[in-house]
Each structure stands twice: as structure tokens, then as C-alpha cells.
Design a protein around this motif. Structure first.
Motif, PDB file in Angstrom:
ATOM      1  N   ASN A  27       0.846  -1.188   0.000  1.00  0.00           N
ATOM      2  CA  ASN A  27       0.000   0.000   0.000  1.00  0.00           C
ATOM      3  C   ASN A  27       0.882   1.240   0.000  1.00  0.00           C
ATOM      4  OD1 ASN A  27      -2.266   1.559   0.000  1.00  0.00           O
ATOM      5  ND2 ASN A  27      -2.927   1.026   2.059  1.00  0.00           N
ATOM      6  N   ARG A  36      -2.835   7.293  -3.740  1.00  0.00           N
ATOM      7  CA  ARG A  36      -3.070   6.384  -2.613  1.00  0.00           C
ATOM      8  C   ARG A  36      -3.363   4.968  -3.108  1.00  0.00           C
ATOM      9  NH1 ARG A  36      -8.326   5.588  -2.908  1.00  0.00           N
ATOM     10  NH2 ARG A  36      -9.599   7.133  -3.948  1.00  0.00           N
ATOM     11  N   ASP A  37      -3.353   4.030  -2.193  1.00  0.00           N
ATOM     12  CA  ASP A  37      -3.804   2.650  -2.427  1.00  0.00           C
ATOM     13  C   ASP A  37      -3.097   1.943  -3.586  1.00  0.00           C
ATOM     14  OD1 ASP A  37      -5.611   2.913  -0.334  1.00  0.00           O
ATOM     15  OD2 ASP A  37      -7.174   3.685  -1.657  1.00  0.00           O
ATOM     16  N   TYR A  74      -2.862   0.790  -9.182  1.00  0.00           N
ATOM     17  CA  TYR A  74      -3.329   1.929  -8.382  1.00  0.00           C
ATOM     18  C   TYR A  74      -4.647   2.475  -8.925  1.00  0.00           C
ATOM     19  CZ  TYR A  74      -1.647   4.792 -12.234  1.00  0.00           C
ATOM     20  OH  TYR A  74      -1.459   5.352 -13.475  1.00  0.00           O
TER      21      TYR A  74
END
Length: 184
Positions: A27, A36-37, A74
Motif C-alpha cells: 500500500n 493512494r492505495d 493503483y
């Protein structure tokens, strides 16, 4: 009769070493980058050359890495966070590592490097660029298997962005856990 204490390591340190390493980041974090992520994988070949030996066990190395494969999965923010995958390759020509060879099983090191990554498409958004810049900070430990080989593992903070050369620069920060095999 005078007794002498031996302070040198039980193994010799060569002037250079070659390595193969790989890492996985489950992550991404939002520190310098805004994406993010992301799950990230990396595979690289490395070379280290001894610059300075400060004591029998403390050594400064110059490092260079060739990265034939880096892969990001992503949420692409300009496509309503649809998950996409992008791969690339790169080169980190500037790096330094400080090692402290305490024992064969405990040889911590601190390393930093910088370079470029070329992605197969603009990354991580359509208004970014294919050519991106990277830097990383690594904390690791080496275990010497014998006088010619070692196994290392640790944590690498890795940042990638286009350094404001694209119309957007969201960047991405990965937290790699890695393993390295070195031949010296």
C-alpha cells in the motif's frame, strides 16, 4: 608479554559487490506523493563500490541500480479511481550506503539513492509524464552466508514523481519490504 585485542571482522570486505534484489509494497502512503492505495513490485540489479573504510567494520559504498521492472497497480484519479496497472524500467545512478559490520548475522546499513523511471504511459495521471524521477531511503540488515555471499532484507521508502515537469505531479510513495542476494 603484551596481549593484543583483535578488532577486525572475521571476514574480509571486498572493494565491490553485485546484487539482485526485489521488493513489494502492499500500500502506498500519502507523504510526498498524493496517489493512494497502490500496490507496487520492483526487481533490480545492483553494483556497489567501496568509497571509504572508516574502521575495519564501517564502510561507505557508492551504489548504482538498474531496474528492469517496476509495476504499479493503483486507482487512477482522472478515471474516477478505476484501478489501472502501469509498468516501467529505470536506472538509479547515484546512491550511497553506510554499512556497519557488527557480526556475520547483524550488519545494519543505511542507504539512499536517486534516479529515473520510464513508464509505459503517463503516470500516474494522463496529465503527468512517462519519465519520472525517484529517490529512496533504505534501512536494512545483511547476513553473511560466507566470504562471498550475503542475504539482506529491510525496508525502503521509495518516492516517484515527475518533479513538476508535467501538467500534474501527484507522485507516489511506496513502502517496500525487500530481499537482496549479493555476491562479493
Amino acid at each position: 608479554m603484551t596481549a593484543q585485542i583483535q578488532t577486525t571482522s572475521t571476514y574480509s570486505t571486498p572493494d565491490y559487490r553485485y546484487s539482485v534484489w526485489g521488493g513489494y509494497s502492499g500500500n502506498s502512503v500519502r507523504f510526498l506523493g498524493k496517489t493512494r492505495d497502490s500496490q507496487t513490485q520492483i526487481f533490480a540489479f545492483g553494483y556497489q563500490h567501496k568509497i571509504q573504510q572508516y574502521s575495519p567494520d564501517r564502510i561507505l559504498w557508492y551504489t548504482i541500480d538498474f531496474i528492469p521492472y517496476i509495476h504499479f497497480d493503483y486507482p487512477k484519479r482522472d478515471e474516477n479511481d478505476r484501478r489501472v496497472a502501469r509498468s516501467g524500467f529505470g536506472f538509479s545512478p547515484v546512491g550511497f550506503s553506510m554499512t556497519n559490520n557488527i557480526s556475520r548475522m547483524f550488519s545494519p546499513y543505511l542507504q539512499t539513492s536517486g534516479g529515473i523511471i520510464y513508464m509505459e504511459d503517463n503516470f500516474p495521471t494522463d496529465r503527468a509524464r512517462s519519465l519520472n524521477f525517484t529517490f529512496d531511503i533504505t534501512l536494512g540488515n545483511s547476513i553473511y552466508l560466507n566470504n562471498h555471499a550475503s542475504l539482506s532484507f529491510g525496508y525502503k521508502f521509495h518516492h516517484i514523481s515527475n518533479a513538476e515537469t508535467g501538467k500534474e505531479n501527484p507522485g507516489l510513495d511506496s513502502n517496500f519490504l525487500f530481499i537482496t542476494i549479493s555476491i562479493q
